[in-house]
Design an enzyme around this catalytic site. Structure first.
Site, short mmCIF file in Angstrom:
data_model
loop_
_atom_site.label_atom_id
_atom_site.label_comp_id
_atom_site.label_asym_id
_atom_site.label_seq_id
_atom_site.Cartn_x
_atom_site.Cartn_y
_atom_site.Cartn_z
N ALA A 1 0.81 -1.22 0.00
CA ALA A 1 0.00 0.00 0.00
C ALA A 1 0.84 1.26 0.00
CB ALA A 1 -0.94 -0.01 1.21
N TRP B 1 0.89 4.66 8.01
CA TRP B 1 -0.52 4.68 7.65
C TRP B 1 -1.17 5.96 8.19
CZ3 TRP B 1 -3.56 1.69 4.61
CH2 TRP B 1 -3.01 0.47 4.16
N GLY C 1 7.47 -2.96 8.92
CA GLY C 1 8.16 -2.58 10.14
C GLY C 1 9.66 -2.68 10.03
N VAL D 1 15.65 -3.84 16.60
CA VAL D 1 15.95 -4.79 17.66
C VAL D 1 15.61 -6.19 17.14
CG1 VAL D 1 15.35 -5.53 19.99
CG2 VAL D 1 15.58 -3.09 19.46
N HIS E 1 3.98 -3.85 18.72
CA HIS E 1 4.18 -5.25 18.38
C HIS E 1 2.82 -5.98 18.37
CE1 HIS E 1 8.33 -4.84 20.58
NE2 HIS E 1 8.37 -4.33 19.37
N ALA F 1 2.23 -11.56 11.69
CA ALA F 1 2.20 -11.65 13.15
C ALA F 1 0.83 -11.97 13.71
CB ALA F 1 2.72 -10.34 13.76
N THR G 1 8.92 -8.27 17.82
CA THR G 1 8.26 -9.27 16.97
C THR G 1 8.75 -9.31 15.53
OG1 THR G 1 6.48 -7.64 16.68
CG2 THR G 1 6.14 -9.38 18.32
#
Length: 558
Positions: free
Chosen positions: A39, A67, A92, A99, A496, A530, A541
């Site tokens: 998107a 977004w 992400g 991390v 997350h 996820a 995550t």
């Protein structure tokens, strides 16, 4: 990227951490035509914008990477809050803090016990190894040939603030963990990052390399958003895609929804896949009754303590990434790794962010659950995202313990020289606004930073303005009820979100997919992101999400 074809073998909706991996792996078969939709904008190798390539997460402060209009409720009685989620190729992995923890073996063994057969630690570890190239460690617990580099700052390079907190942690009996992906022990240690020393490596670059993108059977389309799934009875035949203002149908032999734990259930619900009674109640014709769609929403609840850092304790410019040190702890009455404390030694891109640090305190094994659902607002169908954090009292008890433990580390004699002030902090709208990149914010932040460098009374007056609710940390800690109220008013997620299309057996009414991501009761439709996680791992995550995509792609059977 290229134009949108009208049909394909595999349609992947969402070019995030999982979607890019799926596109790269599934297109390895030359006879399989794969279409990847994103998107947001694309950031191909060789043309990655400086903010995305930056090893400090400055990309997260640019609205064009996120977004628009996304909001959530963190607690049952909280008001809607603006939510920042990536809308860019790589998802992400293109904007996060990089991390790169895996979680603990028990997290994945629990998945298997909850019905996600084949997702125990022994089954997922090979896929964690295959996705990474560890630049610091080798051996059976570390990958060497994967597309995502992982590394850690050397302990001797930690900023003075981190060094001081480390001494305080040792004084409280915590052990040093050199390799937190190689051991499940508690203690303090080096943060594992998914980058090279000079650049971020997202899945849009590490997996969708120039060579992969050149495959004739892989088509990637950016600025393309799936509006609904196309269903023929109980079979998904593709999706209706919004591109350049037009609705375009794309037919597919298999459709994979990889839009994340907030958007994937939304797409299913709007397509009539979800709890039938709730869908009928908002005017959506149910196609497949799946009560678990949108349920089980959760995240790592998080609150913060702010600190004004002494000049010698601040992070030097040559040490660009913010991730240095963290603690993984077992609270009273909890389990291993239930609490995670990130030692924040730099909090933003500007001069003020260089002076402010603190502790980001999180419960990493929460019990509270929320949901994603639809409701009517006049003639409009809107999506609600309610996390309902702190609804389970076990989460509040562990958060209170963790907050006090973080405050004790900052108050310890070993930390004293590195700090000038500490205060209760929150990620308020005022902080959000100041974090956006731009000349005005640069100048405002510089002025506030200069005030923090002035003598004590002036500095304390500025800090009082930053204290959430105007209450000092010592007063907050002295009043148990006040501390609980502070947590409830200021808790957020760690960004997350997981769990809203969780894996489980076909006889489990709360499960949305089987262990292979196939949606129960719908042919030709999978979910791979996820949202599949039955419970959130004790880790950031991003790596677990990439692992999920690697594992499902490796076991692909059409």
């Amino acid at each position: 990227m290229t134009g949108l074809p009208d049909s394909c073998d595999v349609l992947i909706i969402g070019g995030g951490s999982a979607g890019c991996v799926l596109a790269a792996r599934l297109s390895q078969e030359p006879g399989r035509k794969v279409v990847l939709l994103e998107a947001g904008r694309d950031t191909p190798p060789g043309a990655v914008p400086p903010d995305v390539a930056d090893t400090f997460y400055s990309a997260a402060y640019r609205p064009e990477n996120m977004w628009p209009g996304l909001s959530v409720r963190w607690t049952a009685d909280g008001s809607p809050r603006r939510y920042e989620q990536a809308r860019i190729m790589g998802g992400g992995s293109s904007v996060n803090a990089m991390v790169a923890f895996r979680g603990l073996p028990a997290d994945y063994d629990a998945w298997a016990q909850m019905g996600a057969t084949g997702w125990g630690w022994d089954e997922v570890l090979p896929h964690f190894l295959s996705l990474e190239s560890d630049l610091d460690f080798d051996g059976s617990m570390h990958g060497a040939d994967g597309p995502i580099p992982v590394r850690r700052h050397a302990r001797q390079d930690w900023p003075g603030y981190c060094q001081a907190v480390a001494r305080a942690a040792e004084a409280r009996g915590y052990a040093f963990l050199d390799d937190m992906n190689g051991t499940a022990a508690n203690g303090y240690g080096r943060v594992t990052m998914s980058n090279r020393p000079q650049e971020r490596v997202s899945t849009a670059v590490g997996d969708l390399t120039a060579a992969v993108r050149a495959r004739p059977n892989l088509v990637g389309v950016d600025h393309a958003r799936a509006r609904r799934l196309l269903l023929d009875g109980r079979r998904c035949t593709g999706a209706e895609v919004e591109l350049d203002g037009a609705a375009v149908p794309v037919r597919a032999g298999c459709t994979i929804v990889a839009a994340g734990a907030l958007h994937s259930p939304d797409l299913l619900l709007r397509s009539g896949i979800g709890p039938a009674d709730a869908l009928s109640g908002v005017g959506v014709t149910p196609a497949v009754d799946l009560p678990g769609v949108g349920a089980n929403l959760h995240d790592h609840p998080t609150v913060a303590i702010g600190a004004v850092l002494a000049p010698h304790a601040r992070q030097p410019a040559e040490l660009r990434p913010a991730a240095n040190m963290c603690l993984r702890l077992e609270p009273e009455g909890g389990e291993d790794g239930d609490v995670y404390i990130a030692v924040a030694n730099k909090t933003s891109w500007h001069a003020l962010g260089q002076r402010l640090g603190g502790m980001v305190v999180s419960v990493f094994r929460p019990h509270s659950r929320g949901k994603v659902y639809l409701r009517r607002k006049g003639s409009e169908l809107v999506t609600e995202r309610d996390f309902d954090m702190m609804s389970d009292p076990r989460d509040m008890a562990r958060m209170i313990w963790a907050y006090r433990e973080a405050a004790a580390l900052l108050a310890a004699p070993e930390s004293a020289g590195a700090l000038r002030e500490t205060f209760p902090a929150a990620f308020s709208e005022r902080v959000r606004a100041l974090n956006r990149t731009g000349l005005r914010n640069r100048l405002v932040a510089r002025a506030v930073a200069a005030a923090l460098d002035l003598p004590g009374p002036v500095r304390r007056a500025v800090v009082r303005q930053m204290c959430e609710g105007g209450v000092g940390l010592s007063h907050l800690l002295a009043e148990p009820g006040m501390l609980e109220d502070f947590v409830r008013a200021n808790v957020t997620g760690f960004y997350h979100p997981v769990g809203t299309c969780r894996m489980g057996g076909a006889d489990d009414s709360g499960a949305v997919t089987g262990p292979d991501g196939r949606v129960h009761g719908v042919e030709g439709l999978r979910i791979v992101d996820a949202s599949l996680m039955p419970a959130i791992p004790r880790a950031n995550t991003n790596l677990p999400t990439i692992m999920i995509a690697e594992k499902i792609a490796a076991n692909w059977a059409g």
